[in-house]
Design a protein around this motif. Structure first.
Motif, mmCIF file in Angstrom:
data_model
loop_
_atom_site.group_PDB
_atom_site.id
_atom_site.type_symbol
_atom_site.label_atom_id
_atom_site.label_comp_id
_atom_site.label_asym_id
_atom_site.label_seq_id
_atom_site.Cartn_x
_atom_site.Cartn_y
_atom_site.Cartn_z
ATOM 1 N N HIS A 1 6.086 4.649 7.401
ATOM 2 C CA HIS A 1 6.107 5.238 8.742
ATOM 3 C C HIS A 1 4.847 6.082 8.975
ATOM 4 N N LYS A 2 4.479 6.888 7.981
ATOM 5 C CA LYS A 2 3.280 7.718 8.092
ATOM 6 C C LYS A 2 2.025 6.861 8.230
ATOM 7 N N ILE A 3 1.990 5.761 7.452
ATOM 8 C CA ILE A 3 0.821 4.879 7.503
ATOM 9 C C ILE A 3 0.698 4.250 8.886
ATOM 10 N N ARG A 4 1.820 3.787 9.434
ATOM 11 C CA ARG A 4 1.795 3.151 10.758
ATOM 12 C C ARG A 4 1.391 4.134 11.853
ATOM 13 N N GLN A 5 1.892 5.374 11.734
ATOM 14 C CA GLN A 5 1.621 6.383 12.769
ATOM 15 C C GLN A 5 0.259 7.055 12.579
ATOM 16 N N GLY A 6 -0.333 6.868 11.403
ATOM 17 C CA GLY A 6 -1.591 7.561 11.110
ATOM 18 C C GLY A 6 -1.378 9.035 10.862
ATOM 19 N N ASP A 7 -0.138 9.422 10.579
ATOM 20 C CA ASP A 7 0.226 10.829 10.391
ATOM 21 C C ASP A 7 0.087 11.206 8.916
ATOM 22 N N MET A 8 -1.168 11.269 8.444
ATOM 23 C CA MET A 8 -1.419 11.567 7.042
ATOM 24 C C MET A 8 -2.323 12.780 6.905
ATOM 25 N N THR A 9 -2.095 13.557 5.853
ATOM 26 C CA THR A 9 -3.004 14.658 5.550
ATOM 27 C C THR A 9 -4.281 14.066 4.957
ATOM 28 N N GLU A 10 -5.303 14.889 4.801
ATOM 29 C CA GLU A 10 -6.567 14.406 4.240
ATOM 30 C C GLU A 10 -6.367 13.897 2.812
ATOM 31 N N GLY A 11 -5.542 14.628 2.049
ATOM 32 C CA GLY A 11 -5.263 14.219 0.667
ATOM 33 C C GLY A 11 -4.528 12.888 0.613
ATOM 34 N N GLU A 12 -3.554 12.725 1.531
ATOM 35 C CA GLU A 12 -2.813 11.467 1.567
ATOM 36 C C GLU A 12 -3.716 10.306 1.968
ATOM 37 N N PHE A 13 -4.626 10.553 2.928
ATOM 38 C CA PHE A 13 -5.523 9.479 3.357
ATOM 39 C C PHE A 13 -6.452 9.056 2.222
ATOM 40 N N ARG A 14 -6.942 10.016 1.452
ATOM 41 C CA ARG A 14 -7.789 9.682 0.295
ATOM 42 C C ARG A 14 -7.010 8.849 -0.709
ATOM 43 N N ARG A 15 -5.773 9.258 -0.917
ATOM 44 C CA ARG A 15 -4.908 8.519 -1.851
ATOM 45 C C ARG A 15 -4.689 7.095 -1.336
ATOM 46 N N PHE A 16 -4.522 6.974 -0.048
ATOM 47 C CA PHE A 16 -4.324 5.663 0.590
ATOM 48 C C PHE A 16 -5.555 4.781 0.395
ATOM 49 N N ALA B 1 13.500 4.843 -0.767
ATOM 50 C CA ALA B 1 13.437 4.237 0.569
ATOM 51 C C ALA B 1 12.141 4.584 1.295
ATOM 52 N N GLU B 2 11.639 5.799 1.073
ATOM 53 C CA GLU B 2 10.436 6.261 1.771
ATOM 54 C C GLU B 2 9.240 5.348 1.499
ATOM 55 N N PHE B 3 9.127 4.898 0.230
ATOM 56 C CA PHE B 3 8.004 4.032 -0.152
ATOM 57 C C PHE B 3 8.439 2.580 -0.337
ATOM 58 N N THR B 4 9.696 2.281 -0.003
ATOM 59 C CA THR B 4 10.304 0.954 -0.239
ATOM 60 C C THR B 4 9.981 0.459 -1.651
ATOM 61 N N LEU C 1 0.826 -1.216 0.000
ATOM 62 C CA LEU C 1 0.000 0.000 0.000
ATOM 63 C C LEU C 1 0.857 1.262 0.000
ATOM 64 N N ALA C 2 1.976 1.232 0.729
ATOM 65 C CA ALA C 2 2.880 2.379 0.751
ATOM 66 C C ALA C 2 3.419 2.660 -0.646
ATOM 67 N N GLU C 3 3.774 1.586 -1.346
ATOM 68 C CA GLU C 3 4.288 1.747 -2.710
ATOM 69 C C GLU C 3 3.205 2.269 -3.644
ATOM 70 N N ALA C 4 1.996 1.663 -3.554
ATOM 71 C CA ALA C 4 0.917 2.026 -4.473
ATOM 72 C C ALA C 4 0.401 3.443 -4.243
ATOM 73 N N SER C 5 0.352 3.871 -2.975
ATOM 74 C CA SER C 5 -0.207 5.193 -2.645
ATOM 75 C C SER C 5 0.853 6.285 -2.583
ATOM 76 N N GLU C 6 2.146 5.883 -2.608
ATOM 77 C CA GLU C 6 3.272 6.816 -2.487
ATOM 78 C C GLU C 6 3.200 7.606 -1.178
ATOM 79 N N ILE C 7 2.897 6.868 -0.121
ATOM 80 C CA ILE C 7 2.912 7.428 1.237
ATOM 81 C C ILE C 7 3.848 6.549 2.059
ATOM 82 N N SER C 8 4.728 7.144 2.849
ATOM 83 C CA SER C 8 5.726 6.363 3.564
ATOM 84 C C SER C 8 5.085 5.393 4.550
#
Length: 495
Positions: free
Chosen positions: A288-303, A475-478, A279-286
């Motif tokens: 770490h952010k996914i695990r911490q829930g530290d996402m902006t609204e736009g990033e969460f929609r993308r996720f 590395a951010e998105f592995t 999911l990190a690779e597909a959504s281009e969100i790190s």
């Protein structure tokens, strides 16, 4: 025509309890049609063989006729009679006149295929009954050497072989058949954009080096910890699964015409952790952010959008820890039978269990088992492997074949051995003191040249060249990707 319906080749009557599913009449009708019109044989030869006939005499008649027709010679009651006059079973049925009676009651040629399919279906039912009896007999024996779990795996393998129409037990094949298959593979490569005979990983330079992932190949993907073995494997799995398209293959069967169904044995990470990486690779969100829930609204929609797209991907994950190689094979067969299977990934080889107490022999058993799965299921198998620590003791940290951990049999059984290497990982740990300006400048220049790059070193390839393939690594998105070369700047890099 029914005079032998209740008799076997020796003329002994069978009791109702022992009677296996069969149709003597169907066998008689089909043989009669072949002896009357030899062209009928070509229509049914791909469906049945001598082993599918219930009556051994009928099997021998079919075999004799097939032998003559195969040499472009006439197969008729008169010509077959010469070879079967002394056949004891035929004598029980009335001798050579029986052949004439078969031809005399011949059906029209158009119905021959229906009779052949009926004979095949009945033969399959007999095999199922026989297999069921064998399973019952073995289960009834309470013996230390007959472990119930092993019996289940053995029974499942036998059932799979039966379902695959004996593909795994086909024995010798003619050189003509092998050449025909080789031409078909070459033709598919010629017809396919990019010239790939195997499944494309969407990593363009790697695909060019390997020609794609080939059926029945065992590919070893090795590296030291933190080099990105699992990341590269998940990238390949995701790329192939998301490209999956079903259609009609050259042989007329249904299967993957692009991409494929992927099975992923994750023995180190849980299914949720592995899904998180993808999911990190597909959504281009790190991650770490996914695990911490530290996402902006736009990033969460993308996720969420990425998660929805992944729902339809034919990617199946099994995260059973320390799975025995026999169970791994059984589950791979089951997945192919129920959902299809075009690629199997095992992360990683040293975490699979064998039966030997000797570690080197156990690793050898596992690598041989993985190669056997690749051949039996006719799919590429990618197995990840750890490397020994001796890599860290060298000045040049690039791995080589001798670094494969614990057993030379891994190298021996593999068709392809690849190593993942990221120079940036090692150089980053050589950072000099801040006050040493000259050393710091040299270090920064070196880091800049290595940043975002990775190497896949092909150390062995049974059917192609060895060498190094450069990939990009975020590395951010592995995520591994295609590396844009300096002369490609400004060009369209979509593959």
């Amino acid at each position: 025509m029914n005079e032998i319906a209740a008799f076997n080749a020796t003329g002994a009557e069978e009791t109702a309890a022992d009677l296996m599913p069969h149709s003597i009449e169907a066998e008689q009708q089909l043989l009669g049609a072949i002896l009357t019109n030899n062209d009928v044989f070509d229509r049914v030869a791909s469906i049945i063989g001598p082993k599918h006939f219930y009556d051994p005499v009928h099997a021998r008649i079919f075999e004799t006729a097939a032998s003559r027709i195969g040499r472009n010679m006439l197969a008729s009651p008169v010509t077959i009679k010469t070879f079967m006059e002394e056949d004891e079973g035929l004598k029980e049925l009335g001798g050579p006149p029986y052949l004439a009676r078969l031809a005399g009651a011949a059906i029209s040629a158009f119905a021959a295929r229906d009779y052949a399919e009926m004979i095949y279906d009945l033969a399959t039912r007999r095999q199922l009954i026989q297999l069921g009896r064998e399973i019952t007999d073995k289960a009834a024996k309470v013996d230390v050497d007959h472990d119930p779990k092993a019996q289940i795996v053995e029974a499942e393998q036998a059932l799979y072989s039966l379902a695959e129409q004996g593909v795994s037990e086909q024995g010798f094949q003619s050189f003509l058949a092998a050449v025909t298959e080789a031409v078909n593979v070459a033709n598919s490569a010629y017809q396919r954009e990019g010239g790939l005979a195997g499944i494309a990983t969407d990593l363009a330079d790697l695909d060019r080096k390997l020609g794609g992932l080939h059926k029945s190949d065992l590919l070893i993907l090795a590296g030291r910890p933190s080099m990105g073995k699992t990341s590269l494997a998940t990238n390949i799995a995701y790329n192939i699964a998301k490209s999956y398209k079903k259609g009609i293959l050259q042989d007329g069967s249904e299967g993957a015409v692009d991409g494929g169904v992927v099975g992923f044995f994750s023995l180190e990470m849980s299914a949720e952790q592995l899904a998180g990486r993808i999911l990190a690779e597909a959504s281009e969100i790190s991650s770490h952010k996914i695990r911490q829930g530290d996402m902006t609204e736009g990033e969460f929609r993308r996720f969420v959008d990425a998660a929805k797209q992944l729902e339809s991907c034919p990617l199946y994950i099994d995260d059973t820890a320390a799975i025995p190689i026999s169970q791994l094979a059984a589950r791979a067969r089951r997945l192919k039978r129920t959902h299809g299977l075009d690629l199997l990934i095992v992360d990683y080889l040293q975490l699979v269990r064998g039966t030997s107490e000797n570690r080197v022999q156990e690793i050898g058993e596992i690598s041989m088992g993985l190669k056997a799965i690749a051949k039996e299921l006719n799919i590429p198998v990618i197995a990840l492997s750890q490397l020994s620590r001796q890599v860290e003791n060298r000045e040049d940290k690039r791995p080589q074949l001798s670094d494969l951990r614990e057993s030379g049999s891994i190298e021996q059984d593999a068709d392809v051995v690849m190593f993942v290497y990221r120079g940036e990982y090692y150089v980053e740990r050589e950072k000099p003191e801040d006050h040493n300006m000259e050393a710091m400048a040299a270090w920064q220049e070196k880091m800049s040249s290595l940043h975002g790059k990775a190497e896949v070193i092909v150390g062995k390839q049974r059917h192609g060249p060895i060498g190094t393939v450069e990939l990009s690594f975020t590395a951010e998105f592995t995520r591994f990707g295609n590396l844009v070369k300096p002369w490609q700047q400004g060009e369209d890099q979509s593959f």
